[in-house]
Design a protein around this motif. Sequence first.
Motif, PDB file in Angstrom:
ATOM      1  N   HIS A  80     -12.380   6.856   7.317  1.00 25.16           N
ATOM      2  CA  HIS A  80     -12.366   5.300   7.853  1.00 25.16           C
ATOM      3  C   HIS A  80     -13.336   5.118   9.090  1.00 25.16           C
ATOM      4  N   THR A  82      -9.365  -1.789   0.597  1.00 20.33           N
ATOM      5  CA  THR A  82      -8.169  -1.007   0.405  1.00 20.33           C
ATOM      6  C   THR A  82      -7.540  -1.351  -0.827  1.00 20.33           C
ATOM      7  N   THR A  83      -6.729  -0.317  -1.292  1.00 20.67           N
ATOM      8  CA  THR A  83      -5.838  -0.612  -2.527  1.00 20.67           C
ATOM      9  C   THR A  83      -4.289  -1.063  -2.048  1.00 20.67           C
ATOM     10  N   ALA A  84      -4.134  -0.617  -0.880  1.00 19.07           N
ATOM     11  CA  ALA A  84      -2.927  -0.852  -0.434  1.00 19.07           C
ATOM     12  C   ALA A  84      -2.352  -2.367  -0.316  1.00 19.07           C
ATOM     13  N   CYS A 132      -8.822  -4.755   3.840  1.00 24.66           N
ATOM     14  CA  CYS A 132      -7.490  -4.728   5.009  1.00 24.66           C
ATOM     15  C   CYS A 132      -7.541  -5.956   5.896  1.00 24.66           C
ATOM     16  N   CYS A 134      -4.499  -1.242   5.442  1.00 21.30           N
ATOM     17  CA  CYS A 134      -5.090  -0.364   4.818  1.00 21.30           C
ATOM     18  C   CYS A 134      -4.399   0.964   5.456  1.00 21.30           C
ATOM     19  N   LEU A 188      -9.295  -3.422  -5.307  1.00 22.42           N
ATOM     20  CA  LEU A 188      -9.516  -3.250  -3.900  1.00 22.42           C
ATOM     21  C   LEU A 188      -9.803  -4.734  -3.121  1.00 22.42           C
ATOM     22  N   GLN A 190     -11.731  -3.223   6.063  1.00 21.97           N
ATOM     23  CA  GLN A 190     -12.508  -2.406   5.017  1.00 21.97           C
ATOM     24  C   GLN A 190     -11.629  -2.255   3.796  1.00 21.97           C
TER      25      GLN A 190
END
Lengths: 307, 307
Positions: free
Chosen positions: A148, A294-296, A287, A300, A284, A292
């Motif tokens: 990160h 993120t897939t969350a 965040c 992130c 993606l 940045q």
Amino acid sequence: MPRKCRKCGQPAVINMRQHKLALCKNHFPAWIVEQTERFIKKYKMFTYDDRILVAVSGGKDSLALWDVLIQLGYQADGLYLGLGIDEGIGYSAESRAMVEDFAAKHPQARLHIIDIVQTYGQGIPEVARRTRRGKGKPCSVCGLVKRHEMNRVARELGYNVLATGHNLDDEVAVLFQNTLNWQVEYLARQHPVLPETPGFARKVKPFFRFYERETATYALVRGIDYIYEECPFSVGATTIYYKELLNQMEADKPGAKLHFYLSFLRAREKEGLFTQRQEEKLDLHPCPKCGQPTTAPGLCAFCRLWE
Amino acid sequence: MPRKCRKCGQPAVINMRQHKLALCKNHFPAWIVEQTERFIKKYKMFTYDDRILVAVSGGKDSLALWDVLIQLGYQADGLYLGLGIDEGIGYSAESRAMVEDFAAKHPQARLHIIDIVQTYGQGIPEVARRTRRGKGKPCSVCGLVKRHEMNRVARELGYNVLATGHNLDDEVAVLFQNTLNWQVEYLARQHPVLPETPGFARKVKPFFRFYERETATYALVRGIDYIYEECPFSVGATTIYYKELLNQMEADKPGAKLHFYLSFLRAREKEGLFTQRQEEKLDLHPCPKCGQPTTAPGLCAFCRLWE
């Protein structure tokens, strides 16, 4: 070592059995520099127009890589991440001193230092103790933080290429582990060049074809001071188990590691293995906290560490 | 072995660390039979309607497999190939005697014997010495002859399934070797079931999930006489080197071999790895001499051995 340098007949400092090549203290570092340049071009890693951020840990590989890139005239600056690892041996403090010492001798390059403890309030050991991800071993947390922060600094300071000093022994141990578990998603991402994607700098490993003993000999011959200790948390890591096994195979069949890795790359390129998967688009989004990709679903994984 | 059978408390004959399961001389062979039936169904190997030809070498694996298939009531006949290997220890003669002895005790199944020397005029050692393919090692010639003859006999006598006794240690050693070299074409063909294609019988390996020590213990407990010696030509074979390395990994991490092979199968199925390649049609046509499908421009590789 009774061998003589193939180029000049002087005593060799290294005998590379897999290349059937022994070289002296002058021709060996020159060979490392030439080969690095060859790999950078062959694998289209970067050009003289790119701005490169070299992740330097204070170890032999990353300092040797920075040294080679500076010699080759690339725009290569350093990034040191202070991870707050002490463990009674002052690991982070010592590694930082090595990096600062190197940087002071190379004023043509800049060194960026990010202290994780100062920036985020806690070092890796504390975060690991506090979070699920760090249970048992802090290595997963450490990897996440490094990825990160390296990417963040690259983006914020306008570097488009992130270079790390991973050597062949590192790469082969990871490839071996991923292969024994047939982790297709990890295998798909294993390559010396990961292209730039929106929000992520290109990632390159110019030393991926050098054995660890070659980078160590290079650092020695070039007089680069580096931290000899491995990270105190790496003891008992699975990759170390595989490294020992692979060392045994290499001793029995010189060049075994290089052959394993290069035939993997050939299968990717010639046979299209894993390429389909690589092209799959991940869902993606930025965040909401750090921006940045993120897939969350929410924050992130990095930002969740500090919640 | 101080362990007790999990099912009855009697002394165990085997402790399978990867399954955390110890069994006695009665429950272990029953477990092998049950598990074999489970694998046959799970991997859709064959049914009670299929005619199965079991390639029996006289070794523990193939005789144990034949024994299990007979017990399960499958239509399973044996095929013994006399390869003409003597090497001063009467290897082929002894292995044939073991097979004939087993067959005599199981009159419900038929045994077919093909003597390569009588049929084609020369045994494996002579052909190997005479041909380019056999240079150095006869194993490549032997493999070719066995594959060709097994398929020929199956087709001529109306068997649609060819079963071999390969165990997990065999399969993992080959998988490991093919992986270290990233031989995509070989990896694509590595599976416990290769479907029937025009001119080729289905090929199955019902024992592929049993460790070698399990098949050996089964043969012992069942009182199956088998040839203990490995083929005299197998000494120094690369697969033996890998078997030793894999044994070391298994000792350090019980179940490592099984995990490696099963995660490979999972990656094939779930991730579609190698399936694209498997579906590619090969340009096959019948050999003008023997009629078996071949990709070679003229005679197939087997028929060229005898030119």
